[in-house]
Motif scaffolding. Structure first.
Motif, short mmCIF file in Angstrom:
data_model
loop_
_atom_site.label_atom_id
_atom_site.label_comp_id
_atom_site.label_asym_id
_atom_site.label_seq_id
_atom_site.Cartn_x
_atom_site.Cartn_y
_atom_site.Cartn_z
N GLN A 105 0.82 -1.22 0.00
CA GLN A 105 0.00 0.00 0.00
C GLN A 105 0.86 1.27 0.00
N LEU A 106 1.94 1.27 0.78
CA LEU A 106 2.78 2.46 0.87
C LEU A 106 3.61 2.69 -0.39
N ALA A 107 4.18 1.62 -0.92
CA ALA A 107 5.08 1.76 -2.07
C ALA A 107 4.36 1.57 -3.40
N ASN A 108 3.14 0.99 -3.35
CA ASN A 108 2.36 0.71 -4.55
C ASN A 108 3.15 -0.20 -5.51
N ILE A 109 3.89 -1.16 -4.93
CA ILE A 109 4.65 -2.13 -5.73
C ILE A 109 4.06 -3.50 -5.44
N GLN A 110 3.54 -4.15 -6.48
CA GLN A 110 2.84 -5.43 -6.31
C GLN A 110 3.76 -6.56 -5.85
N TYR A 111 5.04 -6.43 -6.07
CA TYR A 111 5.97 -7.48 -5.68
C TYR A 111 5.94 -7.75 -4.17
N PHE A 112 5.68 -6.72 -3.38
CA PHE A 112 5.63 -6.92 -1.92
C PHE A 112 4.52 -7.90 -1.54
N ASP A 113 3.39 -7.80 -2.22
CA ASP A 113 2.29 -8.72 -1.97
C ASP A 113 2.69 -10.15 -2.34
N ALA A 114 3.34 -10.29 -3.49
CA ALA A 114 3.77 -11.62 -3.95
C ALA A 114 4.84 -12.20 -3.03
N VAL A 115 5.80 -11.37 -2.64
CA VAL A 115 6.87 -11.85 -1.74
C VAL A 115 6.28 -12.28 -0.40
N GLY A 116 5.31 -11.52 0.11
CA GLY A 116 4.66 -11.89 1.36
C GLY A 116 3.96 -13.24 1.24
N ALA A 117 3.25 -13.46 0.12
CA ALA A 117 2.57 -14.74 -0.09
C ALA A 117 3.57 -15.89 -0.18
N ILE A 118 4.68 -15.66 -0.85
CA ILE A 118 5.72 -16.71 -0.97
C ILE A 118 6.31 -17.02 0.40
N LEU A 119 6.62 -15.99 1.18
CA LEU A 119 7.18 -16.21 2.52
C LEU A 119 6.21 -16.97 3.41
N ILE A 120 4.93 -16.65 3.32
CA ILE A 120 3.93 -17.37 4.11
C ILE A 120 3.87 -18.84 3.68
N GLY A 121 3.94 -19.09 2.37
CA GLY A 121 3.94 -20.47 1.87
C GLY A 121 5.15 -21.25 2.36
N VAL A 122 6.32 -20.62 2.36
CA VAL A 122 7.54 -21.27 2.85
C VAL A 122 7.42 -21.55 4.35
N LEU A 123 6.88 -20.59 5.09
CA LEU A 123 6.69 -20.78 6.53
C LEU A 123 5.76 -21.96 6.81
N ILE A 124 4.68 -22.05 6.06
CA ILE A 124 3.75 -23.17 6.25
C ILE A 124 4.42 -24.50 5.91
N ALA A 125 5.24 -24.54 4.86
CA ALA A 125 5.95 -25.77 4.50
C ALA A 125 6.94 -26.17 5.61
N SER A 133 5.06 -27.45 8.62
CA SER A 133 4.55 -28.81 8.37
C SER A 133 5.64 -29.85 8.58
N MET A 134 6.83 -29.54 8.12
CA MET A 134 7.96 -30.46 8.32
C MET A 134 8.26 -30.61 9.81
N MET A 135 8.18 -29.50 10.54
CA MET A 135 8.42 -29.56 11.99
C MET A 135 7.37 -30.41 12.69
N LEU A 136 6.12 -30.29 12.26
CA LEU A 136 5.06 -31.11 12.85
C LEU A 136 5.30 -32.59 12.61
N ILE A 137 5.66 -32.93 11.39
CA ILE A 137 5.94 -34.33 11.07
C ILE A 137 7.11 -34.83 11.91
N TRP A 138 8.16 -34.03 12.00
CA TRP A 138 9.35 -34.42 12.76
C TRP A 138 9.01 -34.55 14.25
N ALA A 139 8.12 -33.69 14.76
CA ALA A 139 7.79 -33.71 16.18
C ALA A 139 7.02 -34.96 16.59
N VAL A 140 6.25 -35.55 15.68
CA VAL A 140 5.43 -36.69 16.06
C VAL A 140 5.92 -38.02 15.48
#
Length: 170
Positions: free
Chosen positions: A55-75, A78-85
C-alpha cells in the motif's frame, strides 16, 4: 492459544530454553498447538507487513513476496510437525531419567535381585508401557510381590499406564 502452549512447554523454565524443551518434551498436543499457532501468528504478521509495504510503495511485488514467505513458513512448520510426532508413530522409548526412576522403584522391593531387561514404549503422548524381566527370590506370594512392584513403579512414575512383568526365580 500460543501463549498457553508456550507456558505449558516452558513449565517454569526460561524462554531461552524453548527450542531444547520443544525437542525433548513428550507433549505432542502442546507441540502441535505451539507450531500451528506460531505459524498462524507469523503468517498474519508477514501478511500485514507485505500488505502495508504494498500500500505504501504501490509495488505489487511486496504482496507476492509476502505470499511466498507465508507459503515457505507453512511448509517449514509442516515439516516440523511431522518431525515432532514421528517418534510416536514408531514407538518412542522413555527417557533415560524415566527408565532410571523405574529401575530405582523396582529395586526398592527387597525380593527383586536383578533387572534382566527393561523396555518402555509410549502409547500416545502421556501413557507409558513398561515391560520388565526380573529375577525374584523364590517365595510363596509371588503375585503380591508383583503387585507391590507395579505400585512402586506407578508411584515413582505416574505416566506409566501398563506394566508387564516376567519373572525368574533364583
Amino acid at each position: 492459544a500460543l501463549s498457553l502452549s508456550t507456558r505449558r512447554l516452558l513449565d517454569n523454565e526460561k524462554l531461552t530454553k524453548i527450542f531444547r524443551i520443544f525437542l525433548t518434551t513428550t507433549h505432542v498436543e502442546t507441540k502441535n498447538t505451539f507450531i500451528l499457532d506460531l505459524t498462524g501468528t507469523a503468517s498474519a504478521v508477514m501478511g500485514l507487513i507485505s500488505l502495508v509495504l504494498y500500500q505504501l510503495a504501490n509495488i505489487q511485488y511486496f504482496d507476492a513476496v509476502g505470499a511466498i514467505l507465508i507459503g515457505v513458513l507453512i511448509a517449514i512448520s509442516s515439516m516440523m510437525l511431522i518431525w515432532a510426532v514421528k517418534d510416536y508413530l514408531t514407538g518412542k522409548t522413555a527417557s533415560p531419567n524415566t527408565e532410571k526412576d523405574i529401575r530405582r522403584a523396582v529395586l526398592k522391593i527387597k525380593e527383586v535381585t536383578e533387572i534382566i531387561e527393561l523396555k518402555t514404549m509410549y502409547i500416545g503422548s502421556e501413557k507409558l508401557l513398561v515391560h520388565l524381566d526380573l529375577t525374584i527370590q523364590p517365595q510363596k506370594n509371588l503375585e503380591q510381590t508383583i503387585e507391590k512392584i507395579k505400585e512402586h513403579i506407578q508411584e515413582e512414575v505416574p505416566i506409566v499406564y501398563s506394566i508387564q512383568i516376567e519373572t525368574t526365580g533364583r
